[in-house]
Design a protein around this motif. Structure first.
Motif, PDB file in Angstrom:
ATOM      1  N   LEU A  39     -10.287  -3.412  -6.119  1.00  0.00           N
ATOM      2  CA  LEU A  39      -9.799  -4.742  -6.476  1.00  0.00           C
ATOM      3  C   LEU A  39     -10.552  -5.277  -7.691  1.00  0.00           C
ATOM      4  CD1 LEU A  39      -9.410  -6.662  -3.080  1.00  0.00           C
ATOM      5  CD2 LEU A  39      -7.580  -5.933  -4.621  1.00  0.00           C
ATOM      6  N   THR A  40      -9.830  -5.858  -8.625  1.00  0.00           N
ATOM      7  CA  THR A  40     -10.477  -6.508  -9.759  1.00  0.00           C
ATOM      8  C   THR A  40     -10.841  -7.940  -9.378  1.00  0.00           C
ATOM      9  OG1 THR A  40      -8.436  -7.404 -10.693  1.00  0.00           O
ATOM     10  CG2 THR A  40      -9.051  -5.154 -11.344  1.00  0.00           C
ATOM     11  N   ASN A  41     -11.706  -8.553 -10.183  1.00  0.00           N
ATOM     12  CA  ASN A  41     -12.066  -9.949  -9.932  1.00  0.00           C
ATOM     13  C   ASN A  41     -10.861 -10.865 -10.062  1.00  0.00           C
ATOM     14  OD1 ASN A  41     -14.881  -9.877  -9.339  1.00  0.00           O
ATOM     15  ND2 ASN A  41     -15.252  -9.307 -11.456  1.00  0.00           N
ATOM     16  N   ALA A  42      -9.962 -10.533 -10.990  1.00  0.00           N
ATOM     17  CA  ALA A  42      -8.757 -11.351 -11.143  1.00  0.00           C
ATOM     18  C   ALA A  42      -7.916 -11.301  -9.866  1.00  0.00           C
ATOM     19  CB  ALA A  42      -7.945 -10.865 -12.345  1.00  0.00           C
ATOM     20  N   GLU A  43      -7.811 -10.123  -9.263  1.00  0.00           N
ATOM     21  CA  GLU A  43      -7.057 -10.004  -8.008  1.00  0.00           C
ATOM     22  C   GLU A  43      -7.775 -10.719  -6.873  1.00  0.00           C
ATOM     23  OE1 GLU A  43      -4.865  -5.715  -8.916  1.00  0.00           O
ATOM     24  OE2 GLU A  43      -6.877  -5.770  -8.020  1.00  0.00           O
ATOM     25  N   MET A  44      -9.096 -10.656  -6.867  1.00  0.00           N
ATOM     26  CA  MET A  44      -9.850 -11.396  -5.859  1.00  0.00           C
ATOM     27  C   MET A  44      -9.665 -12.897  -6.019  1.00  0.00           C
ATOM     28  SD  MET A  44     -13.382  -9.241  -5.497  1.00  0.00           S
ATOM     29  CE  MET A  44     -13.377  -7.517  -5.016  1.00  0.00           C
TER      30      MET A  44
ATOM     31  N   VAL B 284      -6.169  -3.464   2.061  1.00  0.00           N
ATOM     32  CA  VAL B 284      -5.437  -3.307   0.796  1.00  0.00           C
ATOM     33  C   VAL B 284      -4.959  -1.866   0.664  1.00  0.00           C
ATOM     34  CG1 VAL B 284      -5.466  -3.690  -1.696  1.00  0.00           C
ATOM     35  CG2 VAL B 284      -7.011  -4.993  -0.222  1.00  0.00           C
ATOM     36  N   LEU B 285      -3.654  -1.702   0.374  1.00  0.00           N
ATOM     37  CA  LEU B 285      -3.072  -0.382   0.162  1.00  0.00           C
ATOM     38  C   LEU B 285      -2.687  -0.226  -1.307  1.00  0.00           C
ATOM     39  CD1 LEU B 285      -2.272  -1.414   3.203  1.00  0.00           C
ATOM     40  CD2 LEU B 285      -0.850   0.643   3.213  1.00  0.00           C
ATOM     41  N   TYR B 286      -2.951   0.961  -1.853  1.00  0.00           N
ATOM     42  CA  TYR B 286      -2.615   1.271  -3.239  1.00  0.00           C
ATOM     43  C   TYR B 286      -1.722   2.507  -3.225  1.00  0.00           C
ATOM     44  CZ  TYR B 286      -7.075  -1.268  -3.688  1.00  0.00           C
ATOM     45  OH  TYR B 286      -8.113  -2.162  -3.567  1.00  0.00           O
ATOM     46  N   ASN B 287      -0.513   2.411  -3.793  1.00  0.00           N
ATOM     47  CA  ASN B 287       0.352   3.586  -3.745  1.00  0.00           C
ATOM     48  C   ASN B 287       0.493   4.258  -5.116  1.00  0.00           C
ATOM     49  OD1 ASN B 287       2.449   2.382  -5.236  1.00  0.00           O
ATOM     50  ND2 ASN B 287       3.725   1.964  -3.446  1.00  0.00           N
ATOM     51  N   PRO B 288       1.034   5.478  -5.162  1.00  0.00           N
ATOM     52  CA  PRO B 288       1.091   6.216  -6.428  1.00  0.00           C
ATOM     53  C   PRO B 288       1.957   5.557  -7.492  1.00  0.00           C
ATOM     54  CG  PRO B 288       1.383   7.710  -4.557  1.00  0.00           C
ATOM     55  CD  PRO B 288       1.450   6.316  -4.021  1.00  0.00           C
ATOM     56  N   GLN B 289       2.877   4.676  -7.081  1.00  0.00           N
ATOM     57  CA  GLN B 289       3.738   3.998  -8.042  1.00  0.00           C
ATOM     58  C   GLN B 289       3.071   2.775  -8.692  1.00  0.00           C
ATOM     59  OE1 GLN B 289       4.983   4.901  -4.848  1.00  0.00           O
ATOM     60  NE2 GLN B 289       5.740   6.775  -5.823  1.00  0.00           N
TER      61      GLN B 289
END
Length: 444
Positions: A9-14, A57-62
């Motif tokens: 997660l980036t700070n902007a996302e946080m 938090v889930l991160y997918n290949p797309q």
């Protein structure tokens, strides 16, 4: 600024997630990642149960990023938790920013606990991440859970494919422990460069500060550093910190402490001496704290900055200093004039890492943000804002605290030296003009 902390997660996302959660700043601490810990339900529960509020938090290949927030502990085997603060969220879809919060419609089935399940949200289930163990293939985990979005959480007419790209393949799944308080920002590169902090550097700094003095031709004996600021800002503590550095032990020359009103009532210059008794070529001038009903007020502050106030003058809130007071310096000389810089005190409260390791100050994004804010507030260049940590609880000296104090003190003395030389050049120029004018008059 989007500096990364531990996790993806980036700070902007946080920042976005903080707003979604509400109730102020949050710290996100990574406690589980399937890429480093393995995608295994037993491991998930070992690391994430009884942790309080968590963020999955889930991160997918797309390039899609989504997940869920739970404000309570994950429940035990086969149990539901009634958590009115839970929600699902979306941060990105196919690499594009897509910030949405999906609210809970049925608090009874907020989150579900099962020994064989990973993080599971909602009846149905809206998002069941995985069951048992899932091994990766070419860096991708094909999660074997389910995505029945819209059952317990309102997705406002969207379909699951609008969130997951139609599958539960992920490159990572992370769980963060969420706690109250501002998070620490760590910069990849120092925002202000300095040599390596060690005893040699400390000795070099000490020797340089001891050698600094006003130019001989100005006939000024010493620099005077006026400390001016609100009650409790650390002015007196800075005096004690500097004197401690050169005396080689913790000193208490200036009265300081925590009180509703200023402990300091006198404009008092402090002489700084070395362990061997040598006198340095500057004085730290402590002053009462600025406050609305007591301490310094606006006119007195201007008198101080302009050099009108004599040393050891005792301020009285009932009768502010005026031009008619005995000792009032009507025409301050060069030795009373003051250039300005900002000592940014209490940085250990801004970043707890800096409290225990002052050498981390220049990689702290929290401190850099405060430096930038102070620069904008006072209209001074950023290199005029100098972070320091004062001695308060310590009984022994620490090299890191000493180095930080000396870096700030050296820069202040540089500013004073430059100011005096600039004034001297201006005075010489004025005298040359006057002399040339007089010569021209005589010739005429």
């Amino acid at each position: 600024m989007a500096n990364k902390v531990e996790g993806k997660l980036t700070n902007a996302e946080m920042d976005v997630l903080e707003l979604m959660i509400g109730s102020g700043p949050k710290t996100f601490t990574l406690i589980y990642s399937i890429t480093s810990d393995g995608c295994n339900a037993t491991t998930f529960h070992q690391k994430c149960d009884n942790q309080g509020a968590t963020l999955t938090v889930l991160y997918n290949p797309q390039g899609s990023v989504y997940g869920g927030y739970a404000s309570l502990n994950w429940p035990g085997h086969g149990a539901w938790a009634n958590d009115p603060k839970t929600f699902l969220f979306q941060l990105k879809f196919s690499g594009k920013k897509m910030e949405r919060r999906f609210n809970n419609k049925n608090f009874t089935n907020s989150i579900y606990g099962h020994t064989n399940y990973g993080p599971t949200f909602g009846g149905g289930h809206d998002l069941q991440t995985f069951n048992g163990t899932v091994n990766p293939s070419n860096g991708v985990f094909a999660l074997n859970g389910s995505s029945n979005f819209g059952h317990t959480y309102d997705i406002y007419g969207l379909q699951a494919t609008d969130i997951t790209n139609g599958n539960l393949n992920v490159t990572d799944l992370e769980v963060f422990k969420v706690t109250e308080g501002a998070r620490r920002l760590v910069l990849p590169n120092p925002w202000r460069k300095s040599p390596e902090w060690n005893k040699n550097f400390l000795q070099e700094l000490s020797q340089e500060v001891e050698s600094l003095k006003p130019p001989d031709d100005l006939k000024i004996q010493e620099f005077r550093i006026l400390l001016l600021g609100p009650v409790g800002s650390g002015k007196s503590s800075f005096c004690n910190t500097v004197t401690s550095v050169f005396r080689g032990r913790i000193t208490q020359m200036a009265n300081c402490g925590k009180a509703a009103h200023s402990i300091t009532s006198v404009y008092k210059p402090f002489m700084v001496r070395t362990k061997k008794g040598g006198r340095l070529h500057f004085r730290l001038c402590d002053s009462p704290g600025m406050e609305e009903s007591q301490g310094l007020e606006a006119v007195e502050t201007n008198f101080l900055l302009d050099g009108h106030v004599p040393e050891m003058y005792e301020f009285n809130p009932a009768t502010p200093i005026s031009m008619s007071d005995p000792g009032f310096i009507v025409k301050p000389g060069l030795s009373q004039q003051i250039p300005q810089a900002v000592l940014l005190t209490k940085i250990d409260l801004v970043d707890t890492e800096v409290a225990g390791k002052p050498s981390s100050v220049f990689t702290s994004g929290n401190v850099e943000n405060k430096v930038r804010a102070a620069s904008e507030l006072f209209g001074l260049p950023r290199n005029h804002v100098l972070p320091v940590k004062n001695y308060e609880d310590e009984m022994l000296l620490e090299d890191g605290v000493n180095i930080l104090a000396l870096l700030a003190l050296r820069q202040v003395l540089y500013f004073a030296e430059d100011f005096l030389e600039s004034c001297h050049v201006s005075e010489e120029g004025r005298e040359t003009i006057v002399s040339d004018t007089e010569n021209a008059s005589e010739a005429f």
